[in-house]
Enzyme design. Structure first.
Site, PDB file in Angstrom:
ATOM      1  N   GLU B  61      32.469  33.464  36.882  1.00 48.87           N
ATOM      2  CA  GLU B  61      33.643  33.717  37.735  1.00 48.87           C
ATOM      3  C   GLU B  61      34.301  32.430  38.201  1.00 48.87           C
ATOM      4  O   GLU B  61      35.530  32.376  38.357  1.00 48.87           O
ATOM      5  CB  GLU B  61      33.257  34.590  38.931  1.00 48.87           C
ATOM      6  N   HIS B 129      26.552  45.033  45.514  1.00 48.14           N
ATOM      7  CA  HIS B 129      27.674  45.538  44.725  1.00 48.14           C
ATOM      8  C   HIS B 129      28.533  46.528  45.512  1.00 48.14           C
ATOM      9  O   HIS B 129      29.207  47.365  44.925  1.00 48.14           O
ATOM     10  CB  HIS B 129      27.156  46.218  43.448  1.00 48.14           C
TER      11      HIS B 129
END
Lengths: 348, 327
Positions: B61, B129
């Site tokens: 990322e 998450h």
């Protein structure tokens, strides 16, 4: 390279050296604040590399960036004014020593988060590839950068997409104060490229001509679509990591040994031996760069600080209204002069 | 005018902008090959329509955002997709230290016209998450933060974000992807930084955004039957923050509740409540109330997960407390 270009390399290296020594003096006199990372001893890398590139090739650097700015042709005046935090500096006093930039010369800035700029360099290389400009991106970092995640993420991506970027590591053998044997499992940094099947070379970073030749080779490869490369330039800092570093951790003998290998007198020897310059020529150059740096200091000192009412300028490309910025819902934050009350900004 | 999903509205925005501007590219993890178009299907089919401009990238990322930023500096308009907003943490240095600062720190020499798209949400995905970070993102000067709640807003605001010359963090929500709404066939672009009254009402103002708009509208329909009319303000953009419609509404209702999915402590609701009382203290008949997620790392178990997330019933309960002056 012809005689004039070779002599100009000497002049650039000496300008950087004199500039850095003067910066240290200005720091001691509190004209410069914050962090100041000097380039003494490593001048051959910036000068050798940039002389091998086209002026429109992209440049992205670490925070030890004064040498790169000067070698890219940014005036000593603008660089010194930035160190002083003045409106005439390279970023008008916003970025300071670690964030010099001149996009008109495709110098996209010095970056101060170790390794943070490597993905940006890959991205600029993507833009060059996408627009088929033929430009190459030169990205420089220190040996300490080669342990952080962005180093590996950027090298992998650059090789995967065959991006035209040269990642150059100035291996001065210390990550801030930690010796390379204590910070990197692989101390010959160029070997790290093999993890990404990337072309890599190691060069004597104190030999300006060797750096020049290496970068010429790697730039040609990249321009021909042969992809990125990792270049390790082995060198040494003459001073501590920054002005805040008392430099007690490096052995005196090691510092002395590397000062014997100073790239500037070494290149002076080359010029004299090849009869490209006389001792009088070199003395004249020394007088010229001293005068140039003195002029830069006078210019910086005479320059104004950035105006208080410009504080909010440039946070966004177009001014936006935001109650969080200035406590006002009405109008953009740059509409009127700032009036300071109890440390809170209000538009008058 | 046809009803389409939030997901389809996003895809149409991407398609229209890629057609309009050849410099728009889309990069993300698993957005081409995987499942025929991404973990959540927003980019399905676009790689075929725009060869070479929609690409799968490494799971890294910090590079997705950082390489995107470099490309943006070089004249590309990248739309960088982070598979979930949780993974934005891996790219946090790039977002905060680089993307948001380029234009100001380099004294306007460098622009970063890029969009970072990423969904918040949850669904038995446990604590790493199931997060949302709009309060962090909205506190960063230099960044714009957009969080649409309807298909109409999603399309118009994504198009605006791609055209914007500043970096935009564009937050989506997993629970919104399948929701439907009317979206005109003709092209339109919505302004960034403008909030909207999504439902007029007389008795109480609710300020919200994202998925909580859906829950608040459900609550409003239930309360309407009891004769309580909510005026619902959808912020749509979280930075820059436009509170003008909320302040105007409070002048009429004299009561306000802020509803958010994230944590209450140092949540965006705290900033909004503080700002409202600074600017509209004399309009208020009651303390501003907050409905927010409970402050625990999200558990996996179905019942515990549900207990941490605000739903319409929580909004209804907060409204009743306020109407009954229980504060």
């Amino acid at each position: 390279m012809d005689r004039d270009k070779l002599v100009s390399l000497y002049r650039q290296m000496l300008l950087i050296r004199v500039f850095e020594d003067k910066s240290a003096e200005m720091y001691a006199r509190a004209k410069i604040g914050g962090f100041l990372h000097l380039y003494n001893g490593q001048e051959a890398i910036a000068v050798g590399a940039l002389s091998a590139l086209r002026p429109d090739d992209d440049l992205v650097t670490h925070y030890r960036d004064h040498g790169y700015a000067l070698a890219r042709g940014i005036s000593a005046r603008a660089v010194m004014a930035e160190l002083f935090g003045r409106e005439t500096g390279t970023t008008g006093g916003r970025g300071g020593s670690m964030h010099l930039a001149d996009v008109s010369k495709r110098f996209w800035g010095g970056y101060a988060i170790v390794g943070g700029h490597l993905p940006l360099a890959a991205g600029l290389a993507y833009a060059a590839q996408h627009h088929k400009t033929g430009r190459v991106v030169f990205c420089v970092m220190g040996d300490g950068s080669t342990n952080i995640g962005t180093f590996h993420a950027a090298l992998n991506w650059a090789q995967l997409w065959r991006l035209p970027v040269i990642f150059t590591v100035e291996n001065n053998q210390y990550a801030m104060g930690t010796v390379i044997d204590n910070h990197s499992a692989v101390t010959e940094i160029y070997r790290k490229a093999c993890a990404y099947d990337m072309h890599a070379e190691q060069v004597d970073g104190n030999d300006v001509l060797a750096v020049h030749e290496a970068v010429c080779r790697l730039a040609e490869r990249a321009r021909n679509g042969e992809g990125p490369a990792l270049l390790e330039a082995v060198t040494f800092r003459h001073r501590g990591h920054s002005m805040a570093d008392a430099d007690v951790q490096r052995p005196r003998s090691q510092v002395a040994e590397w000062k014997e290998r100073d790239p500037i007198p070494a290149f002076a020897e080359v010029l004299l031996e090849r009869k490209l310059a006389t001792p009088q020529d070199l003395e004249q150059i020394a007088r010229d760069v001293e005068a140039e740096v003195e002029d830069a200091v006078a210019f910086a000192d005479a320059s104004a600080e950035p105006a208080r009412e410009t504080l909010y300028e440039g946070i966004y490309a177009e001014a936006v209204s935001n109650m969080q910025i200035d406590g006002s819902l009405i109008g953009p934050p740059t509409l009127g002069p700032m009036i300071i009350k109890n440390g809170m900004g209000r538009h008058g | 005018m046809a009803e389409i999903t939030y997901r389809e509205a996003l895809k149409r925005a991407l398609r229209e902008e890629m057609t309009r501007d050849p410099n728009v590219v889309i990069w993300g993890e698993d957005i081409v090959a995987y499942g025929g178009g991404g973990a959540y299907g927003v980019t399905a089919g676009l790689a075929k329509e725009f060869p070479g401009r929609v690409r799968d990238v490494p799971i890294a990322e910090e590079a997705i955002v950082g390489v995107g930023l470099g490309a943006a500096m070089g004249g590309i308009r990248p739309v960088c997709e982070l598979m979930t907003i949780n993974f934005a943490l891996v790219a946090w240095d790039q977002i905060v230290n680089h993307v948001a600062k380029q234009h100001h720190m380099f004294n306007r020499q460098i622009q970063a016209p890029m969009v970072i798209r990423s969904p918040a949400g949850w669904g038995r995905t446990a604590s790493t998450h199931s997060q949302t970070f709009e309060n962090w993102l909205a506190s960063i000067p230099g960044l714009k933060v957009v969080y649409p709640s309807t298909p109409y807003d999603a399309k118009g605001l994504l198009k605006a974000s791609i055209r914007d010359n500043d970096p935009v963090f564009f937050i989506e929500h997993l629970a919104l992807y399948g929701t439907k709404g009317e979206v005109p066939d003709e092209e339109y672009v919505l302004p960034i930084g403008v909030s909207e009254v999504k439902r007029p009402g007389r008795h109480l103002t609710v300020v919200t955004w994202g998925r909580m708009l859906v829950e608040t509208m459900k609550a409003a329909r239930t309360l309407e039957v009891e004769g309580i009319e909510l005026e619902v303000i959808d912020l749509r953009t979280l930075r820059p923050l436009d509170l003008a419609p909320a302040l105007e509404s409070i002048r009429k209702t004299n009561r306000a509740i802020v509803v958010e999915e994230g944590f209450r402590t140092v949540g965006l609701g705290a900033e909004i409540a503080a700002s409202i009382q600074e600017m509209a203290f004399n309009d208020l008949d009651a303390p501003i109330a907050r409905v927010a997620g409970l402050e625990v790392p999200m558990p996996y178990a179905r019942n515990l997960e549900r207990a941490t997330i605000p739903f319409a019933e929580d909004v209804i309960a907060a409204v009743r407390r306020m109407m009954e002056k229980k504060y």
